[in-house]
Every structure is written in structure tokens, then in C-alpha cells.
Motif scaffolding. Structure first.
Motif, PDB file in Angstrom:
ATOM      1  N   GLY A 160      71.980  40.947  59.444  1.00 22.04           N
ATOM      2  CA  GLY A 160      72.540  41.611  58.285  1.00 22.04           C
ATOM      3  C   GLY A 160      73.258  42.895  58.618  1.00 22.04           C
ATOM      4  O   GLY A 160      73.335  43.318  59.773  1.00 22.04           O
ATOM      5  N   GLU A 161      73.806  43.517  57.585  1.00 26.53           N
ATOM      6  CA  GLU A 161      74.524  44.783  57.730  1.00 26.53           C
ATOM      7  C   GLU A 161      73.532  45.877  58.094  1.00 26.53           C
ATOM      8  O   GLU A 161      72.404  45.922  57.598  1.00 26.53           O
ATOM      9  CB  GLU A 161      75.235  45.096  56.409  1.00 26.53           C
ATOM     10  N   LEU A 162      73.951  46.799  58.975  1.00 29.93           N
ATOM     11  CA  LEU A 162      73.026  47.745  59.593  1.00 29.93           C
ATOM     12  C   LEU A 162      72.235  48.562  58.582  1.00 29.93           C
ATOM     13  O   LEU A 162      70.997  48.597  58.626  1.00 29.93           O
ATOM     14  CB  LEU A 162      73.790  48.684  60.532  1.00 29.93           C
ATOM     15  N   THR A 163      72.905  49.249  57.667  1.00 32.81           N
ATOM     16  CA  THR A 163      72.184  50.164  56.782  1.00 32.81           C
ATOM     17  C   THR A 163      71.276  49.401  55.811  1.00 32.81           C
ATOM     18  O   THR A 163      70.160  49.838  55.528  1.00 32.81           O
ATOM     19  CB  THR A 163      73.156  51.060  55.999  1.00 32.81           C
ATOM     20  N   GLU A 164      71.747  48.255  55.320  1.00 30.37           N
ATOM     21  CA  GLU A 164      70.922  47.463  54.401  1.00 30.37           C
ATOM     22  C   GLU A 164      69.691  46.904  55.118  1.00 30.37           C
ATOM     23  O   GLU A 164      68.571  46.990  54.610  1.00 30.37           O
ATOM     24  CB  GLU A 164      71.741  46.327  53.810  1.00 30.37           C
ATOM     25  N   ALA A 165      69.901  46.356  56.318  1.00 31.33           N
ATOM     26  CA  ALA A 165      68.790  45.788  57.079  1.00 31.33           C
ATOM     27  C   ALA A 165      67.802  46.873  57.492  1.00 31.33           C
ATOM     28  O   ALA A 165      66.582  46.660  57.471  1.00 31.33           O
ATOM     29  CB  ALA A 165      69.326  45.050  58.300  1.00 31.33           C
ATOM     30  N   THR A 166      68.305  48.037  57.854  1.00 33.55           N
ATOM     31  CA  THR A 166      67.427  49.128  58.265  1.00 33.55           C
ATOM     32  C   THR A 166      66.634  49.663  57.087  1.00 33.55           C
ATOM     33  O   THR A 166      65.454  50.019  57.215  1.00 33.55           O
ATOM     34  CB  THR A 166      68.247  50.261  58.908  1.00 33.55           C
ATOM     35  N   SER A 167      67.258  49.731  55.920  1.00 31.75           N
ATOM     36  CA  SER A 167      66.553  50.171  54.720  1.00 31.75           C
ATOM     37  C   SER A 167      65.392  49.236  54.401  1.00 31.75           C
ATOM     38  O   SER A 167      64.285  49.683  54.059  1.00 31.75           O
ATOM     39  CB  SER A 167      67.523  50.238  53.538  1.00 31.75           C
ATOM     40  N   GLU A 168      65.621  47.938  54.539  1.00 27.93           N
ATOM     41  CA  GLU A 168      64.550  46.962  54.303  1.00 27.93           C
ATOM     42  C   GLU A 168      63.455  47.101  55.350  1.00 27.93           C
ATOM     43  O   GLU A 168      62.262  47.014  55.043  1.00 27.93           O
ATOM     44  CB  GLU A 168      65.126  45.549  54.310  1.00 27.93           C
ATOM     45  N   LEU A 169      63.856  47.312  56.592  1.00 31.67           N
ATOM     46  CA  LEU A 169      62.899  47.475  57.676  1.00 31.67           C
ATOM     47  C   LEU A 169      62.043  48.717  57.446  1.00 31.67           C
ATOM     48  O   LEU A 169      60.838  48.728  57.712  1.00 31.67           O
ATOM     49  CB  LEU A 169      63.665  47.601  58.999  1.00 31.67           C
ATOM     50  N   ARG A 170      62.646  49.742  56.931  1.00 33.63           N
ATOM     51  CA  ARG A 170      61.955  51.005  56.663  1.00 33.63           C
ATOM     52  C   ARG A 170      60.872  50.831  55.599  1.00 33.63           C
ATOM     53  O   ARG A 170      59.843  51.514  55.628  1.00 33.63           O
ATOM     54  CB  ARG A 170      62.997  52.009  56.190  1.00 33.63           C
ATOM     55  N   GLN A 171      61.102  49.916  54.671  1.00 34.79           N
ATOM     56  CA  GLN A 171      60.148  49.687  53.575  1.00 34.79           C
ATOM     57  C   GLN A 171      59.036  48.729  53.960  1.00 34.79           C
ATOM     58  O   GLN A 171      58.026  48.638  53.259  1.00 34.79           O
ATOM     59  CB  GLN A 171      60.891  49.124  52.358  1.00 34.79           C
TER      60      GLN A 171
ATOM     61  N   SER B  20      76.431  54.996  67.968  1.00 36.37           N
ATOM     62  CA  SER B  20      77.041  54.440  66.761  1.00 36.37           C
ATOM     63  C   SER B  20      75.996  54.158  65.692  1.00 36.37           C
ATOM     64  O   SER B  20      76.211  54.422  64.500  1.00 36.37           O
ATOM     65  CB  SER B  20      77.808  53.153  67.097  1.00 36.37           C
ATOM     66  N   VAL B  21      74.857  53.641  66.106  1.00 33.76           N
ATOM     67  CA  VAL B  21      73.757  53.375  65.179  1.00 33.76           C
ATOM     68  C   VAL B  21      73.254  54.680  64.578  1.00 33.76           C
ATOM     69  O   VAL B  21      73.041  54.788  63.359  1.00 33.76           O
ATOM     70  CB  VAL B  21      72.615  52.623  65.896  1.00 33.76           C
ATOM     71  N   VAL B  22      73.076  55.694  65.415  1.00 33.21           N
ATOM     72  CA  VAL B  22      72.586  56.991  64.939  1.00 33.21           C
ATOM     73  C   VAL B  22      73.545  57.593  63.921  1.00 33.21           C
ATOM     74  O   VAL B  22      73.125  58.083  62.866  1.00 33.21           O
ATOM     75  CB  VAL B  22      72.385  57.952  66.124  1.00 33.21           C
ATOM     76  N   ARG B  23      74.827  57.567  64.211  1.00 34.64           N
ATOM     77  CA  ARG B  23      75.814  58.131  63.287  1.00 34.64           C
ATOM     78  C   ARG B  23      75.747  57.460  61.921  1.00 34.64           C
ATOM     79  O   ARG B  23      75.747  58.132  60.878  1.00 34.64           O
ATOM     80  CB  ARG B  23      77.214  57.959  63.862  1.00 34.64           C
ATOM     81  N   GLN B  24      75.693  56.136  61.918  1.00 37.34           N
ATOM     82  CA  GLN B  24      75.699  55.409  60.646  1.00 37.34           C
ATOM     83  C   GLN B  24      74.432  55.659  59.840  1.00 37.34           C
ATOM     84  O   GLN B  24      74.489  55.851  58.617  1.00 37.34           O
ATOM     85  CB  GLN B  24      75.865  53.907  60.909  1.00 37.34           C
ATOM     86  N   LEU B  25      73.294  55.672  60.496  1.00 38.94           N
ATOM     87  CA  LEU B  25      72.038  55.879  59.775  1.00 38.94           C
ATOM     88  C   LEU B  25      71.900  57.317  59.301  1.00 38.94           C
ATOM     89  O   LEU B  25      71.367  57.576  58.220  1.00 38.94           O
ATOM     90  CB  LEU B  25      70.856  55.487  60.652  1.00 38.94           C
ATOM     91  N   LEU B  26      72.392  58.259  60.101  1.00 32.03           N
ATOM     92  CA  LEU B  26      72.360  59.663  59.688  1.00 32.03           C
ATOM     93  C   LEU B  26      73.236  59.875  58.460  1.00 32.03           C
ATOM     94  O   LEU B  26      72.830  60.545  57.492  1.00 32.03           O
ATOM     95  CB  LEU B  26      72.823  60.547  60.838  1.00 32.03           C
ATOM     96  N   ALA B  27      74.433  59.289  58.473  1.00 29.21           N
ATOM     97  CA  ALA B  27      75.343  59.424  57.338  1.00 29.21           C
ATOM     98  C   ALA B  27      74.782  58.764  56.081  1.00 29.21           C
ATOM     99  O   ALA B  27      75.028  59.224  54.964  1.00 29.21           O
ATOM    100  CB  ALA B  27      76.700  58.822  57.690  1.00 29.21           C
ATOM    101  N   ALA B  28      74.013  57.690  56.280  1.00 28.85           N
ATOM    102  CA  ALA B  28      73.448  56.958  55.142  1.00 28.85           C
ATOM    103  C   ALA B  28      72.131  57.552  54.657  1.00 28.85           C
ATOM    104  O   ALA B  28      71.554  57.071  53.680  1.00 28.85           O
ATOM    105  CB  ALA B  28      73.235  55.496  55.525  1.00 28.85           C
ATOM    106  N   GLY B  29      71.647  58.600  55.331  1.00 29.15           N
ATOM    107  CA  GLY B  29      70.394  59.220  54.923  1.00 29.15           C
ATOM    108  C   GLY B  29      69.160  58.432  55.288  1.00 29.15           C
ATOM    109  O   GLY B  29      68.100  58.609  54.679  1.00 29.15           O
ATOM    110  N   LEU B  30      69.274  57.550  56.286  1.00 24.13           N
ATOM    111  CA  LEU B  30      68.157  56.690  56.667  1.00 24.13           C
ATOM    112  C   LEU B  30      67.435  57.169  57.922  1.00 24.13           C
ATOM    113  O   LEU B  30      66.451  56.555  58.332  1.00 24.13           O
ATOM    114  CB  LEU B  30      68.661  55.250  56.893  1.00 24.13           C
ATOM    115  N   LEU B  31      67.913  58.235  58.522  1.00 29.09           N
ATOM    116  CA  LEU B  31      67.289  58.757  59.732  1.00 29.09           C
ATOM    117  C   LEU B  31      66.370  59.908  59.354  1.00 29.09           C
ATOM    118  O   LEU B  31      66.813  60.923  58.814  1.00 29.09           O
ATOM    119  CB  LEU B  31      68.362  59.231  60.716  1.00 29.09           C
ATOM    120  N   ASP B  32      65.083  59.751  59.638  1.00 31.81           N
ATOM    121  CA  ASP B  32      64.107  60.776  59.255  1.00 31.81           C
ATOM    122  C   ASP B  32      64.111  61.955  60.215  1.00 31.81           C
ATOM    123  O   ASP B  32      63.950  63.105  59.788  1.00 31.81           O
ATOM    124  CB  ASP B  32      62.704  60.165  59.195  1.00 31.81           C
TER     125      ASP B  32
END
Length: 202
Positions: free
Chosen positions: A101-112, A125-137
Motif C-alpha cells: 500500500g501507499e506509505l503514509t496510509e500503510a504506516t498509519s495502520e501499522l501504527r494503530q 525518503s521514508v523519513v521525510r514523508q512520515l515527518l511531513a505527514a505527522g507520523l514520526l514520533d
């Protein structure tokens, strides 16, 4: 909710590319402990394809050799490894699979989902996208006292992401271990505000 952390080696001028060329002289017990706490304690690794290929080419052999880093290598091998790639390769390193799946959507599900910490190493590249999406703690930066002068940097031109410092530590080597999280409140202010903080001569 699971915590997602990312760790990167960084030069003083912001370069994160090819750390194997400049960071080893600064690797000591303190840095080993920091890397272990962020990466070695996670039960899931989220890695870009380039970082994964580099890890898969090195850590299984180090585990088999049984050297001082074999225990750390085993923990990386035992962790679930999710690889961000558009291809569908045959992974040789155990417990490896493609992130579907798409990175931010799949990561959000994984986080839950149930489980322990999720750790990222390198994989800019992964770090940049997750940081911008607010998914990096947590963003763990090991800033080395060296100017590299060239190479890819973590933050690209035009990037504005307010961050809040969670902790800082200075190692004997001069390396700074800085841990940031995203700041949801963008700071405001102007020179008119700043000039009030200048000290007057007595």
C-alpha cells in the motif's frame, strides 16, 4: 498506539549520505547505546529499499561470524522488516516483506496495530514523508563534528517543518545526540519581538 522513531547519522553541515565514509571514527560506547536504544529495541523495522539492501548485505554475515556485534545483528534479523519498494523482490534476510500500500496510509495502520516500537534507520525518503505527514514520533539525529561538504541532506531546499527538542546529549567524541518531535504549533514572531531580548549595556 505504537511509537515510530527514525535514526540518522548527520554531519555538521547536514549531510546524511554515505555515513560509512565519515562517521566510524566517532562511534563509541555512547553512540552504540543510542543506536541500540532506538533501533535494536524495536520489534519492527521500516526501511527504504536502498537501506534494506545495505543491511541485508551486511548484518546476516555479522550474525553468522559471531563477533562483538553478533547479538545486535541477531536482534535485527529477528525483527519484522517491512521494506518500502514498488518492486516485489525475493528477500533473502529472514522476517522480511514488502510494505503493501501507499506509505503514509500503510504506516498509519501499522501504527494503530498491536506491537512494540517501529524503527527506521537511514531511509531518508521514508523519513521525510512520515515527518511531513505527522507520523514520526521521534527523530534521532547523531550530529557529528565534521563538515563533509557534499552529499544528500536530510532536509531539502524549501522545507519548513517546525520541530520540538525532546532531549539532547553530548558524547565525549563531540557528537550531539538530538531527539526531536514534530511541533504542532508553528512559532511566530518578528524582529520587533526579537529585539526586546537584546541586553542593554550597563
Amino acid at each position: 498506539m505504537r511509537k515510530i522513531t527514525a535514526g540518522l547519522f548527520m554531519s555538521l553541515d547536514g549531510v546524511i549520505a554515505d555515513p560509512q565514509d565519515w562517521h566510524f571514527p566517532y562511534f563509541d560506547d555512547a553512540m552504540g547505546a543510542a543506536v541500540d536504544a532506538q533501533l535494536g529495541s524495536a520489534d519492527t523495522l521500516l526501511l527504504g529499499r536502498v537501506t534494506y539492501d545495505s543491511f541485508a548485505g551486511a548484518w546476516p554475515g555479522r550474525e553468522a561470524e559471531g563477533g562483538p556485534d553478533a547479538d545486535f545483528a541477531k536482534r535485527l534479523g529477528d525483527a519484522r522488516k517491512l521494506v518500502v519498494t514498488h518492486q516485489n523482490p525475493n528477500f533473502s534476510w529472514r522476517n522480511s516483506e514488502r510494505l503493501d500500500g501507499e506509505l503514509t496510509e500503510a504506516t498509519s495502520e501499522l501504527r494503530q496495530a498491536e506491537g512494540g516500537d517501529i524503527a527506521i534507520s537511514g531511509s531518508v525518503s521514508v523519513v521525510r514523508q512520515l515527518l511531513a505527514a505527522g507520523l514520526l514520533d521521534e527523530l534521532h539525529l547523531l550530529v557529528h563534528p565534521i563538515v563533509v561538504g557534499k552529499g544528500e541532506r536530510l532536509f531539502e531546499d524549501g522545507t519548513t517543518i517546525p520541530l520540538r527538542l525532546l532531549s539532547s546529549e553530548t558524547f565525549e567524541t563531540g557528537v550531539l545526540h538530538l531527539v526531536y518531535t514534530k511541533d504542532d504549533t508553528t512559532p511566530t514572531g518578528s524582529y520587533e519581538d526579537a529585539k526586546l531580548h537584546f541586553t542593554k549595556d550597563e
